[in-house]
Design a protein around this motif. Structure first.
Motif, PDB file in Angstrom:
ATOM      1  N   TYR A 158       3.055   2.202   0.707  1.00  0.00           N
ATOM      2  CA  TYR A 158       1.796   2.844   0.337  1.00  0.00           C
ATOM      3  C   TYR A 158       1.425   2.455  -1.090  1.00  0.00           C
ATOM      4  O   TYR A 158       2.292   2.275  -1.939  1.00  0.00           O
ATOM      5  N   SER A 209       4.457   2.733  -3.546  1.00  0.00           N
ATOM      6  CA  SER A 209       5.398   3.801  -3.211  1.00  0.00           C
ATOM      7  C   SER A 209       5.985   3.581  -1.827  1.00  0.00           C
ATOM      8  O   SER A 209       5.299   3.086  -0.918  1.00  0.00           O
ATOM      9  N   TYR A 216      -2.253   1.046   2.441  1.00  0.00           N
ATOM     10  CA  TYR A 216      -0.915   0.582   2.815  1.00  0.00           C
ATOM     11  C   TYR A 216      -0.883  -0.938   2.887  1.00  0.00           C
ATOM     12  O   TYR A 216      -1.886  -1.600   3.168  1.00  0.00           O
ATOM     13  N   TYR A 269      -1.018   3.896  -4.030  1.00  0.00           N
ATOM     14  CA  TYR A 269      -1.921   4.910  -4.564  1.00  0.00           C
ATOM     15  C   TYR A 269      -2.816   4.248  -5.624  1.00  0.00           C
ATOM     16  O   TYR A 269      -2.328   3.544  -6.502  1.00  0.00           O
ATOM     17  N   GLU A 324      -4.903   6.548  -1.056  1.00  0.00           N
ATOM     18  CA  GLU A 324      -3.784   5.640  -0.839  1.00  0.00           C
ATOM     19  C   GLU A 324      -4.116   4.709   0.327  1.00  0.00           C
ATOM     20  O   GLU A 324      -4.784   5.097   1.283  1.00  0.00           O
ATOM     21  N   ARG A 376       4.623   8.491   1.341  1.00  0.00           N
ATOM     22  CA  ARG A 376       3.309   9.112   1.165  1.00  0.00           C
ATOM     23  C   ARG A 376       3.514  10.622   1.222  1.00  0.00           C
ATOM     24  O   ARG A 376       3.379  11.255   2.270  1.00  0.00           O
TER      25      ARG A 376
END
Length: 241
Positions: free
Chosen positions: A101, A118, A92, A103, A90, A121
């Protein structure tokens, strides 16, 4: 009153470009340029005006958001299955001044398997990402090895979703995905701000689609010269939508 049993004539499916003022060729070129090159929407507005197409940068933004998922979806059946060794990590990004974040996973051949924006995390985010990657219908591959960093959430999630895979954690083993993150961030630098999670997800998925297309992970435009392979593939996909 007797209803007619005469069969209705076959009508071709309505094009995704129906109702748009600009021709499909202009729209597809703008979307392709945005995904391929480090250009902002303002840059594209200027380049199109130089070619006699007067279009506002906001319109180009709407084209990218509308047609990127459609073009990628049209190419789905032509996508190669990924390898069985996945590198997952992941990174950022700042979206509307808030950290998010992302992934991402690539296989041993450099194919981007999936990407997910997302707000957190944690194990739920990792679980959602792996479920997305594993449920992609055309991939039909379960990895035999998953390489991650030492984040404590991964062993539990992998034992739950891919118990047969070897979970590999070792210093420098995850370099392929970390190097791939840098290409994504390099592409996003000219965007002058990412506004929402949803629109950022479209752009990141479009970047992955373009990367995979350029790296030869689709059976598209295979007979075209390398210099025109991407443009030929986009022209083929435009006919499909």
């Amino acid at each position: 009153m007797k209803l007619s049993t005469r069969p209705r004539p076959w009508l071709p499916p309505k094009s995704a470009f129906a109702g748009f003022r600009f021709p499909s060729e202009v729209i597809v070129v703008a979307v392709r340029w945005y995904l391929r090159f480090n250009l902002s929407y303002h840059d594209l507005e200027e380049l199109l005006v130089e070619r006699g197409v007067e279009v506002d940068h906001v319109t180009v933004y709407r084209w990218v958001q509308r047609f990127t998922p459609l073009l990628a979806d049209a190419a789905r059946s032509c996508r190669h299955s990924p390898g069985d060794r996945w590198f997952v990590d992941e990174t950022y990004l700042k979206i509307n001044a808030v950290w998010r974040y992302v992934y991402r996973a690539v296989d041993q051949y450099g194919q981007v398997i999936d990407a997910l924006v997302s707000t957190r995390r944690d194990a739920d985010a990792a679980r959602r990402f792996f479920r997305r990657a594993l449920s992609t219908s055309t991939l039909k591959v379960t990895p035999s090895e998953v390489v991650t960093d030492a984040a404590p959430v991964y062993p539990r999630v992998l034992d739950e979703l891919i118990p047969q895979a070897w979970h590999h954690v070792e210093q420098y083993a995850n370099n392929p995905i970390e190097a791939d993150h840098s290409q994504l961030k390099h592409r996003l630098r000219p965007t002058r701000g990412l506004r929402t999670d949803r629109t950022t997800q479209v752009i990141i998925a479009g970047h992955a689609f373009m990367q995979n297309l350029r790296r030869g992970h689709y059976e598209l435009a295979v007979d075209a010269p390398p210099a025109t392979r991407v443009s030929t593939a986009f022209a083929e996909l435009a006919q499909a939508i």
